[in-house]
Design a protein around this motif. Structure first.
Motif, PDB file in Angstrom:
ATOM      1  N   SER A  93       0.219  -0.997   0.177  1.00 17.84           N
ATOM      2  CA  SER A  93      -0.242   0.194  -0.044  1.00 17.84           C
ATOM      3  C   SER A  93       1.058   1.118  -0.189  1.00 17.84           C
ATOM      4  O   SER A  93       0.249   2.667  -0.362  1.00 17.84           O
ATOM      5  N   SER A  94       2.218   1.512   0.775  1.00 17.30           N
ATOM      6  CA  SER A  94       3.314   2.431   0.631  1.00 17.30           C
ATOM      7  C   SER A  94       3.630   2.612  -0.703  1.00 17.30           C
ATOM      8  O   SER A  94       3.799   2.774  -1.775  1.00 17.30           O
ATOM      9  N   PHE A  95       4.315   1.171  -0.744  1.00 14.86           N
ATOM     10  CA  PHE A  95       5.587   1.522  -2.547  1.00 14.86           C
ATOM     11  C   PHE A  95       5.065   1.835  -3.763  1.00 14.86           C
ATOM     12  O   PHE A  95       5.113   2.402  -4.654  1.00 14.86           O
ATOM     13  N   GLU A  96       3.649   0.625  -3.820  1.00 16.39           N
ATOM     14  CA  GLU A  96       2.753   1.174  -4.908  1.00 16.39           C
ATOM     15  C   GLU A  96       2.573   2.057  -5.662  1.00 16.39           C
ATOM     16  O   GLU A  96       2.301   2.821  -6.425  1.00 16.39           O
ATOM     17  N   LYS A  97       2.366   3.349  -4.398  1.00 19.21           N
ATOM     18  CA  LYS A  97       2.522   5.102  -4.763  1.00 19.21           C
ATOM     19  C   LYS A  97       3.269   5.463  -5.269  1.00 19.21           C
ATOM     20  O   LYS A  97       2.230   5.933  -6.698  1.00 19.21           O
ATOM     21  N   ILE A  98       4.454   5.340  -5.447  1.00 21.28           N
ATOM     22  CA  ILE A  98       5.782   5.165  -6.920  1.00 21.28           C
ATOM     23  C   ILE A  98       4.891   4.844  -8.519  1.00 21.28           C
ATOM     24  O   ILE A  98       4.689   6.309  -8.723  1.00 21.28           O
ATOM     25  N   PHE A  99       4.484   3.881  -8.836  1.00 22.63           N
ATOM     26  CA  PHE A  99       4.214   3.730  -9.646  1.00 22.63           C
ATOM     27  C   PHE A  99       2.835   4.226 -10.130  1.00 22.63           C
ATOM     28  O   PHE A  99       2.273   4.166 -11.574  1.00 22.63           O
ATOM     29  N   LEU A 100       2.228   3.674  -9.281  1.00 20.46           N
ATOM     30  CA  LEU A 100       0.581   4.642  -9.550  1.00 20.46           C
ATOM     31  C   LEU A 100       0.885   5.878  -9.922  1.00 20.46           C
ATOM     32  O   LEU A 100      -0.187   6.493 -11.067  1.00 20.46           O
TER      33      LEU A 100
END
Length: 301
Positions: free
Chosen positions: A64-71
């Motif tokens: 939920s944290s890490f995906e923010k970069i690629f979203l």
């Protein structure tokens, strides 16, 4: 692997691949051999099927944290995968344009571990009071690149690493390697004839002395027979722990994928088959065995 630096997403990928290639010697070995055998003219000829990251499922971290970069860069979250035995969740993300790789992000279900393993992990991560990605300027390529290598928690002791490794080799890998790129994947079906099936390409790899992950067989095949995957066994890297002990531990590896045409497109000539005509997504059974590329059952055989 290199992307043309014509936009920020390409620049992020180029920033990400530099430390990966430095830490994974088998990449140079394979790329140089592919050029020498005329399979590719240069590394930019490689089609990158997907890249993968590992995370810890604890507050303020995890998918939920890490995906923010690629979203932020236009990726779209797709299917969910559950790995019961390894205590993992995972999702894959489709790219904003076809020349970018898919992304596969997994996370350890920390609360499913033993109390001892949970306590070790929380001793490193519980100081985080907010999501570190929220503090990033996601438009700053250098800041994002630095984040992949950033020490979000203190360097582990060898004893803690060893204890985690007994219960979850995935947990031990992440506690030391953090967000380093776990692997990237060559699209074998995009290679020239004679090398464009996974069986043929594996023969080429083994002729170079490359050791392949044989968990579940060297070729992991989806039930529909349309997604075939293989991987190298992780390169060993020298790790220095908090108490000064130095030893070799599994680092990252390289994967290979063959995506066959969907049934309704199998009549098309090879020259007309595009990415949209091929099997997309991922397969739990395949991924479950690919994870083991960093496990001692592979690195020590």
């Amino acid at each position: 692997m290199k992307f043309e630096e014509n936009n920020k997403l390409s620049a992020v990928f180029n920033r990400l691949f530099k430390p990966y290639e430095e830490r994974v010697p088998v990449v140079d070995k394979i790329m140089n051999a592919m050029v020498a055998h005329g399979i590719i003219d240069e590394r930019t000829d490689i089609v990158n099927d997907h890249i993968a990251f590992r995370t810890l499922g604890v507050p303020h971290l995890g998918v939920s944290s890490f995906e923010k970069i690629f979203l932020h860069y236009g990726y779209e979250k797709r299917d969910y995968f559950h790995f019961e035995g390894k205590k993992l969740n995972a999702w894959w993300y489709s790219p904003p344009a076809e020349h970018y790789p898919r992304i596969f992000i997994s996370e350890l279900r920390v609360e499913d571990l033993s109390e001892n393993a949970r306590d070790i992990i929380h001793s490193y991560t519980s100081f985080l009071m907010k999501d570190p990605v929220d503090e990033l300027d996601l438009n700053d390529v250098e800041a994002v690149g630095d984040f992949f290598e950033k020490s979000l928690w203190r360097l582990p002791t060898f004893e803690d690493y060893h204890q985690l490794n007994i219960e979850s080799e995935y947990a031990a890998w992440v506690i030391y390697n953090r967000y380093y790129l776990n692997h990237y994947t060559i699209s074998v079906h995009a290679l020239p004839k004679g090398y464009n099936t996974l069986a043929q390409f594996n023969d080429f790899l083994e002729s170079l002395g490359v050791k392949l992950n044989d968990a579940g067989g060297k070729i992991k095949t989806s039930p529909d027979g349309l997604l075939l995957q293989s991987s190298t066994v992780a390169d060993m890297v020298e790790a220095t722990f908090a108490n000064g002990k130095t030893t070799l531990i599994p680092g990252s590896y390289l994967e290979f994928a063959e995506r066959r045409p969907l049934p309704e497109f199998q009549h098309l000539p090879q020259s007309e088959i595009l990415r949209k005509h091929r099997r997309d997504g991922f397969e739990t059974g395949n991924a479950d065995k690919i994870f083991e590329s960093t496990f001692t059952t592979q690195t020590k055989r």
